[in-house]
Design an enzyme around this catalytic site. Structure first.
Site, PDB file in Angstrom:
ATOM      1  N   SER A  47      59.476  64.552 -39.863  1.00 25.02           N
ATOM      2  CA  SER A  47      58.800  63.501 -39.103  1.00 25.02           C
ATOM      3  C   SER A  47      57.807  64.161 -38.144  1.00 25.02           C
ATOM      4  O   SER A  47      56.954  64.924 -38.593  1.00 25.02           O
ATOM      5  CB  SER A  47      59.811  62.628 -38.366  1.00 25.02           C
ATOM      6  OG  SER A  47      59.176  61.522 -37.781  1.00 25.02           O
ATOM      7  N   THR A  48      57.939  63.920 -36.844  1.00 23.36           N
ATOM      8  CA  THR A  48      56.976  64.433 -35.872  1.00 23.36           C
ATOM      9  C   THR A  48      56.834  65.951 -35.975  1.00 23.36           C
ATOM     10  O   THR A  48      57.819  66.678 -35.869  1.00 23.36           O
ATOM     11  CB  THR A  48      57.413  64.068 -34.448  1.00 23.36           C
ATOM     12  OG1 THR A  48      57.612  62.663 -34.368  1.00 23.36           O
ATOM     13  CG2 THR A  48      56.360  64.490 -33.436  1.00 23.36           C
TER      14      THR A  48
ATOM     15  N   HIS B 187      57.374  61.110 -42.635  1.00 20.02           N
ATOM     16  CA  HIS B 187      57.053  59.814 -42.040  1.00 20.02           C
ATOM     17  C   HIS B 187      55.554  59.715 -41.809  1.00 20.02           C
ATOM     18  O   HIS B 187      54.995  60.472 -41.004  1.00 20.02           O
ATOM     19  CB  HIS B 187      57.794  59.630 -40.712  1.00 20.02           C
ATOM     20  CG  HIS B 187      59.287  59.606 -40.859  1.00 20.02           C
ATOM     21  ND1 HIS B 187      60.140  59.881 -39.810  1.00 20.02           N
ATOM     22  CD2 HIS B 187      60.082  59.335 -41.923  1.00 20.02           C
ATOM     23  CE1 HIS B 187      61.391  59.768 -40.225  1.00 20.02           C
ATOM     24  NE2 HIS B 187      61.386  59.450 -41.504  1.00 20.02           N
TER      25      HIS B 187
ATOM     26  N   MET C   4      61.940  63.425 -34.439  1.00 19.98           N
ATOM     27  CA  MET C   4      62.798  62.702 -33.511  1.00 19.98           C
ATOM     28  C   MET C   4      63.715  61.767 -34.282  1.00 19.98           C
ATOM     29  O   MET C   4      63.353  61.242 -35.329  1.00 19.98           O
ATOM     30  CB  MET C   4      61.942  61.903 -32.522  1.00 19.98           C
ATOM     31  CG  MET C   4      62.736  61.122 -31.486  1.00 19.98           C
ATOM     32  SD  MET C   4      63.604  62.186 -30.311  1.00 19.98           S
ATOM     33  CE  MET C   4      62.319  62.451 -29.091  1.00 19.98           C
TER      34      MET C   4
ATOM     35  N   ASP D  47      67.017  60.257 -38.922  1.00 20.64           N
ATOM     36  CA  ASP D  47      66.746  59.979 -40.334  1.00 20.64           C
ATOM     37  C   ASP D  47      66.924  61.266 -41.144  1.00 20.64           C
ATOM     38  O   ASP D  47      66.356  62.297 -40.816  1.00 20.64           O
ATOM     39  CB  ASP D  47      65.324  59.444 -40.508  1.00 20.64           C
ATOM     40  CG  ASP D  47      65.047  59.016 -41.947  1.00 20.64           C
ATOM     41  OD1 ASP D  47      66.009  58.653 -42.656  1.00 20.64           O
ATOM     42  OD2 ASP D  47      63.871  59.043 -42.360  1.00 20.64           O
TER      43      ASP D  47
END
Length: 378
Positions: A198-199, A224, A317, A320
């Site tokens: 993700s991030t 993501h 973060m 998931d």
């Protein structure tokens, strides 16, 4: 180059998150000023800048916790401004962008994440945009800055070829640019590598993929990212990496030397057929807060690939992918978690580690070596 690591804990800020907004539109500034604090009372807009010169002055004078930055501005672009900020006064930057390839150039220069501007054609409303931006600002406020070796794009000009519950931390002694040679074996053809991020994941995935040989087992990736951006991202990686990288389409075959990236807005699963593995890409509800979801991909890996699977969970973060990786681990898969010090945000890997789902932890730069060394034992 600069990377981001999570602060000492995952708890929400007790003090205000001080934000500087940078955009050439007065309307946009007013929108953020009027809305973000209502969405999250901890967010405080401490200033606004309309151009790069104004932004730099206010970053130095106000020392914001987070900067929101429009990618497309007159004069100095968001890409160039990101470079200058990271050289002069490194600050977490959340990009605000339309469907534009430039966002990845800004991310490669140190921005932490991006949010797509509202697009009524795709039913992406202003309220959805503001909610996502507020969430990204909170994530950015949990980050601290640390130096990291730059990723060189020397491969971009090369011609591509066709074609148990405890965890341990791997030593960083192996150079990120001198990888062990991957043996050629029919055994490897049955293996599948699944990556979730993700991030901070866009550049982390690039750092890993660009070091992999063309006969690496097939790779499936959930990062993501909104619809549209995943195609541009895959094309960017395909230009830089030696392996083939493409945005996945329903029915695409998973094969050695190919990486398939889950399309934004669709859930991607691994499917096993009589002739091998492929992917299924279909609309679906958010799972663990996301579509595409790492948990969806990893869970399908556990069910379809079992001990032939290899899972890699990277910066991001939230949680998931943690439960999905635990399923993979229980099914006999080898699992790798990115370590805290090399993460943009040590959230997803930490949650997987806490569940006992991670076979080994490693710095990002060493993950290709860890992966290849494991494959060479098969």
């Amino acid at each position: 180059m600069l990377a981001f690591c999570q602060a000492k804990n995952n708890m929400p800020y007790e003090r205000k998150i001080r934000v500087l907004t940078v955009d050439d539109s007065l309307f946009f500034h007013r929108l953020l000023q009027d809305s973000l604090n209502k969405i999250n009372p901890n967010i405080e807009i401490i200033g606004k800048a309309f151009n790069a010169h104004d932004a730099l002055e206010k970053i130095h004078s106000l020392s914001p916790d987070v900067v929101t930055l429009d990618v497309e501005m007159p004069g100095m672009s968001g890409i160039e401004l990101t470079k200058v900020i990271m050289n002069q006064k490194p600050t977490p930057i959340i990009l605000v962008s339309s469907l534009n390839l430039s966002v990845f150039d800004a991310l490669s220069n140190g921005a932490i994440d991006f949010v797509q501007k509202p697009d009524l054609k795709n039913n992406y409303t202003t309220s959805a945009f503001l909610s996502r931006l507020a969430s990204k600002i909170v994530i950015g406020s949990h980050a601290r800055l640390t130096k990291k070796a730059p990723i060189h794009n020397s491969l971009a000009t090369e011609r591509k070829t066709e074609h148990p519950n405890s965890s341990k931390t791997v030593s960083t002694s192996t150079s990120a640019h001198i990888q062990p040679r991957l043996k050629t074996s029919l055994t490897l053809n049955s293996k599948i590598i699944a990556i979730g991020a993700s991030t901070g994941g866009t550049e982390t995935i690039l750092e890993i993929l660009r070091q992999l040989p063309t006969h690496i087992p097939g790779i499936v990736i959930t990062q993501h990212m909104p619809a549209g951006f995943t195609k541009m991202y895959a094309e960017r990686l395909n230009r830089i990496c030696k392996i083939e990288v493409k945005e996945a389409k329903n029915g695409d075959v998973i094969k050695p030397g190919r990486a398939l990236i889950a399309p934004g807005g669709l859930q991607m699963k691994v499917v096993k057929g009589s002739s091998g593995y492929s992917v299924s890409c279909h609309p679906g509800n958010n799972v663990s807060g996301h579509c595409p979801s790492v948990d969806v991909l990893f869970s399908s890996m556990a069910e379809q690939a079992g001990s032939n699977g290899i899972g890699i969970i990277l910066t991001g973060m939230g949680r998931d992918g943690a439960n999905g990786m635990l399923q993979m681990h229980k099914a006999g898969a080898y699992t790798i978690g990115q370590d805290k010090n090399s993460c943009v945000v040590y959230g997803m890997p930490m949650e997987a580690y806490k569940l006992g789902a991670v076979s080994v932890q490693s710095p990002c730069s060493n993950i290709p070596s860890v992966l290849i060394n494991y494959l060479n034992t098969l």
